[in-house]
Design an enzyme around this catalytic site. Structure first.
Site, PDB file in Angstrom:
ATOM      1  CD  GLU A 134      -3.066  -0.901   2.220  1.00  0.00           C
ATOM      2  OE1 GLU A 134      -3.075   0.109   2.935  1.00  0.00           O
ATOM      3  OE2 GLU A 134      -3.962  -1.746   2.255  1.00  0.00           O
ATOM      4  CD  GLU A 179      -3.844  -5.683   3.950  1.00  0.00           C
ATOM      5  OE1 GLU A 179      -4.622  -4.787   4.334  1.00  0.00           O
ATOM      6  OE2 GLU A 179      -2.606  -5.593   4.028  1.00  0.00           O
TER       7      GLU A 179
HETATM    8  C1  GCO Z   1      -3.117  -2.184   5.132  1.00  0.00           C
HETATM    9  C2  GCO Z   1      -2.964  -2.672   6.102  1.00  0.00           C
HETATM   10  C3  GCO Z   1      -3.323  -3.253   7.341  1.00  0.00           C
HETATM   11  C4  GCO Z   1      -4.457  -2.625   8.059  1.00  0.00           C
HETATM   12  C5  GCO Z   1      -5.754  -2.948   7.397  1.00  0.00           C
HETATM   13  C6  GCO Z   1      -6.938  -2.389   8.098  1.00  0.00           C
HETATM   14  O1  GCO Z   1      -2.265  -2.729   4.377  1.00  0.00           O
HETATM   15  O2  GCO Z   1      -3.903  -1.260   5.076  1.00  0.00           O
HETATM   16  O3  GCO Z   1      -2.076  -3.673   5.641  1.00  0.00           O
HETATM   17  O4  GCO Z   1      -2.101  -3.051   7.965  1.00  0.00           O
HETATM   18  O5  GCO Z   1      -4.455  -3.106   9.338  1.00  0.00           O
HETATM   19  O6  GCO Z   1      -5.753  -2.440   6.109  1.00  0.00           O
HETATM   20  O7  GCO Z   1      -6.873  -1.004   8.123  1.00  0.00           O
END
Ligand code: GCO
Length: 457
Positions: free
Chosen positions: A171, A359
């Protein structure tokens, strides 16, 4: 309730079902075995930054409990684990000395996965930049890109022989805009010039990282994990539609463009290009090397309207209200169809390789009652979004796997421990783990895979 066995029929036999975590969010042991602070240690130890002034010193104590946690993944019948490697354990000052003890930890972890027949999907950077690199400006400095390249090489030389896949960054939207423009994540900067520097240098570091990975471990499929945003105009007015296109460029295009097309988006460049750092000859070629896969992190859509303020800075948008009243406990609108249109838009606009949903998941802070966690809304969220992934597969999109965020409750960045995303409940007093109702449901689905002739590992 959607029957997990029926849902399983909608996925190909070799589809990868996994769970995801990140180093800073679960490991704890922030001073163990030579680890030095990251920008998240500094940020969370500073009052006013993280809810309740909580930090990652203990987290889920995974650094000491990793065997038990891998047993849990195995017990859930999940075939892949996405985790991240903490740069400050490997090269504690960012440059210079390599810390063998840090490498030893991931060495054991990966062997532990292999012993259990679980695929290892590693991420090199999930936001825990060694704090010492801030001395040169952190991600706003070109030198950090070379430090990352070396770190990638060191990791892959030692661990690459046993990884099933590797991602350079998790990200970049968060580590660039959220961290340098909106000030919500470490290092908490709120400055467009800083953010534009972090943007180009993060993209460049990704490209240099791809080089390093391919040199040290050419057999490992390389990817990049992006939290692309499905951007929906607040109305059908021309102004709002134009605002949505600007927002697309700003939130998605500045990452997808360089990586998959070798260029920054045109309107973005004409608005802000002058304030970007020097883009040197060869940078865009390095950034746009072909990837083996890419990862999509999706939670919620982004709704935008035109910002009528005169002189508003690009992308000149304001938030538009959510359409659905259904929200998770962190306040994010639930909208599964947006996942579908997002994937369609991205494959339409860019030449993308195979995709893993790296995710997806939901925050519900359901507590334990009589030893159980009855988190039906999370289960529903998963069922609905997985239904969309199955629809995408039916339409021919190259969806190869899905990782639930997250294996267990953990340190939710600026929200601290109050926001829970786990399939497994963590009691932070005792470090007890309890599989939630959603976790049992996911396990019933995931344990069907790989099906038939497909063998794990
Ligand atoms: C992300 C995140 C996570 C967060 C999840 C929830 O990559 O955004 O990897 O670390 O915990 O997205 O907000």
């Amino acid at each position: 309730m959607i029957d997990p066995k029926r849902l399983a029929e909608r996925f190909p036999g070799d589809f990868v079902f996994g769970v995801a975590t990140a180093s800073f969010q679960i490991e704890g042991a922030s001073k163990a075995d030579g680890r030095k602070p990251s920008i998240w240690d500094a940020f969370s130890n500073m009052p006013g930054r993280v809810f309740g002034r909580q930090n990652g010193d203990v987290a889920c104590d995974h650094y000491h409990r990793w065997e038990q946690d891998l047993d849990l993944i195995k017990e859930m019948g999940v075939s892949a684990y996405r985790f991240s490697i903490a740069w400050p354990r490997i090269i504690p000052e960012g440059t210079g000395r390599i810390n063998e003890k840090g490498l030893d930890f991931y060495d054991k972890l990966i062997d532990g996965l292999k012993d259990r027949g679980i695929k290892a999907f590693a991420t090199l950077y999930h936001w825990d930049l060694p704090l010492a690199l801030m001395g040169d400006g952190g991600w706003t400095a070109r030198s950090t890109t070379y430090a990352f390249q070396r770190y990638a090489k060191v990791v892959m030389a030692r661990l690459g022989d046993r990884l099933d896949a590797v991602a350079t960054f998790n990200e970049p939207w968060c580590s660039v805009w959220l961290s340098h423009l909106y000030g919500v994540h470490a290092p908490g900067e709120r400055n467009m010039d800083a953010a534009l520097h972090a943007l180009h240098y993060t993209n460049l570091a990704h490209g240099l990282g791809v080089d390093a990975i391919r040199q040290a471990a050419p057999q490992v499929p390389v990817g990049l994990v992006l939290n692309a945003h499905e951007i929906i105009p607040g109305s059908e007015s021309e102004a709002d539609c134009a605002a949505a296109e600007r927002a697309f460029q700003f939130h998605n295009g500045v990452f997808f463009g360089p990586v998959f097309k070798g260029e920054y988006p045109a309107d973005f460049l004409s608005a802000l290009g002058e304030r970007m750092p020097d883009i040197k000859d060869g940078d865009m070629e390095v950034i746009s090397q072909k990837l083996d896969w890419w990862g999509l992190n999706y939670y919620t859509p982004m709704r935008v309207a035109d910002d009528p303020t005169s002189g508003a800075e690009f992308p000149a948008t304001v938030d538009a209200p959510p359409v659905s009243k259904v929200k998770t406990d962190i306040g994010w609108e639930v909208c599964a169809p947006a996942l579908k249109s997002l994937v369609e838009t991205l494959y339409d606009r860019y030449d993308l390789p195979a995709c893993y949903i790296t995710e997806n998941g939901a925050c519900y802070n359901t507590e334990v009652e009589n030893g159980e966690v009855d988190d039906q809304p999370r289960l529903d969220y998963y069922a609905e979004h997985l239904g969309v992934v199955a629809d995408l597969i039916r339409e021919g999109f190259p969806m190869r796997g899905y990782f639930a965020w997250s294996l267990m409750d953990n340190f939710e960045w600026a929200e601290g421990y109050r926001m829970r995303f786990g399939l497994v409940y963590v009691d932070y007093e005792t470090q007890e783990r309890i599989i939630k109702k959603s976790g049992r449901w996911y396990s019933a689905l995931a344990s069907q895979f790989p099906k038939g002739n497909f063998k794990a590992g």
